[in-house]
Design a protein around this motif. Structure first.
Motif, short mmCIF file in Angstrom:
data_model
loop_
_atom_site.label_atom_id
_atom_site.label_comp_id
_atom_site.label_asym_id
_atom_site.label_seq_id
_atom_site.Cartn_x
_atom_site.Cartn_y
_atom_site.Cartn_z
N GLU A 1 2.46 7.18 -6.22
CA GLU A 1 1.66 8.38 -6.46
C GLU A 1 2.51 9.63 -6.32
O GLU A 1 2.44 10.55 -7.15
CB GLU A 1 0.50 8.46 -5.46
N LYS B 1 -10.03 6.93 -6.37
CA LYS B 1 -9.72 8.36 -6.43
C LYS B 1 -8.89 8.67 -7.68
O LYS B 1 -9.18 9.63 -8.41
CB LYS B 1 -8.97 8.79 -5.18
N TYR C 1 0.84 -1.21 0.00
CA TYR C 1 0.00 0.00 0.00
C TYR C 1 0.87 1.25 0.00
O TYR C 1 0.64 2.18 -0.79
CB TYR C 1 -0.92 0.00 1.22
N TYR D 1 -2.46 -0.94 -6.08
CA TYR D 1 -3.77 -0.84 -5.44
C TYR D 1 -4.73 -1.91 -5.95
O TYR D 1 -5.52 -2.47 -5.18
CB TYR D 1 -4.37 0.54 -5.68
N ARG E 1 1.43 4.44 -2.49
CA ARG E 1 1.43 5.85 -2.12
C ARG E 1 2.70 6.55 -2.61
O ARG E 1 2.67 7.67 -3.08
CB ARG E 1 1.28 5.99 -0.60
N ARG F 1 -8.00 4.53 -2.72
CA ARG F 1 -6.99 5.28 -3.48
C ARG F 1 -7.14 5.01 -4.98
O ARG F 1 -7.01 5.92 -5.80
CB ARG F 1 -5.58 4.88 -3.04
N GLN F 2 -7.40 3.77 -5.32
CA GLN F 2 -7.57 3.39 -6.72
C GLN F 2 -8.72 4.16 -7.34
O GLN F 2 -8.58 4.75 -8.43
CB GLN F 2 -7.83 1.88 -6.81
N LYS G 1 -8.35 0.22 1.94
CA LYS G 1 -7.64 1.48 1.77
C LYS G 1 -7.14 1.65 0.32
O LYS G 1 -7.21 2.73 -0.26
CB LYS G 1 -6.46 1.56 2.74
#
Length: 219
Positions: free
Chosen positions: A150, A182, A143, A162, A147, A179-180, A175
């Motif tokens: 990103e 988004k 994870y 993700y 991040r 994020r995926q 979680k």
């Protein structure tokens, strides 16, 4: 009187409590106390594995305080343990401990704006730790790798990480899915490579999101 093992266990969980309090509140004194107490605990309990768990906590506290290079040395004390030299019965516990160290190191780097450094560390995790993808901290490392990707604006790498986690589910999967979604909502999937699209399609297929999977496979 408490047995030595109970005393040791109590002392360790006190360290974990200090760490979590420091991480949540950001209180510098709590984190500094945790670092100092972890050092004492490790010295008192080596070569027991609990000493190396204390090094991981110490590294995470150092990372929270921005002492990333000091933290790296603590994490590497754990990840450099040669499993070939350890009795096979210790391997599951040792692999879990090392997965936690990789997780701590990757998160520390990402939270301190040093995401460019996570790629080789994540590569070492996936290469060296047996069963990392089913381990809580192994998934956490994945994870935070996402991040970090990103932060490096490598959207394809982030979405692939993700997608794999979302397929697994659980805490990190939830979680990762957020994020995926988004990133996809921001339209960041349009420039993905064929390999990234294929990995995402596999993830959607595993989640029974067949329309999304078909769209990615077609692309």
């Amino acid at each position: 009187a408490s047995s030595p093992s109970l005393k040791q266990e109590s002392a360790y969980y006190k360290l974990e409590s200090q760490w979590y309090k420091g991480y949540v509140t950001g209180d510098r004194k709590t984190l500094e106390d945790c670092i100092r107490n972890c050092e004492s605990f490790a010295w008192d309990n080596e070569p027991d594995l609990s000493a190396y768990h204390a090094y991981v906590l110490q590294g995470m506290a150092m990372g929270k305080l921005g002492k990333v290079d000091d933290a790296r040395s603590r994490f590497e004390t754990v990840t450099s343990i040669n499993t070939q030299e350890e009795h096979e019965s210790l391997h599951p516990a040792l692999f879990a401990l090392q997965a936690k160290a990789y997780f701590g190191q990757i998160r520390s780097l990402v939270e301190n704006d040093r995401s460019a450094e996570v790629v080789p560390i994540y590569g070492a995790l996936t290469e060296n730790i047996r069963g990392w993808a089913s381990d809580f901290y192994g998934q956490g490392a994945s994870y935070w790798f996402g991040r970090g990707s990103e932060e490096s604006k490598d959207w394809g790498r982030a979405l692939a990480a993700y997608s794999e986690l979302a397929e697994i589910g659980g805490y990190w999967g939830i979680k990762a899915k957020a994020r995926q979604e988004k990133l996809l909502g921001m339209g960041l999937a349009k420039d993905l490579s064929p390999k990234d699209l294929f990995q995402m399609a596999e993830g959607y297929f595993g989640q029974s999101k067949h329309e999304d999977a078909i769209e990615k496979f077609q692309r």
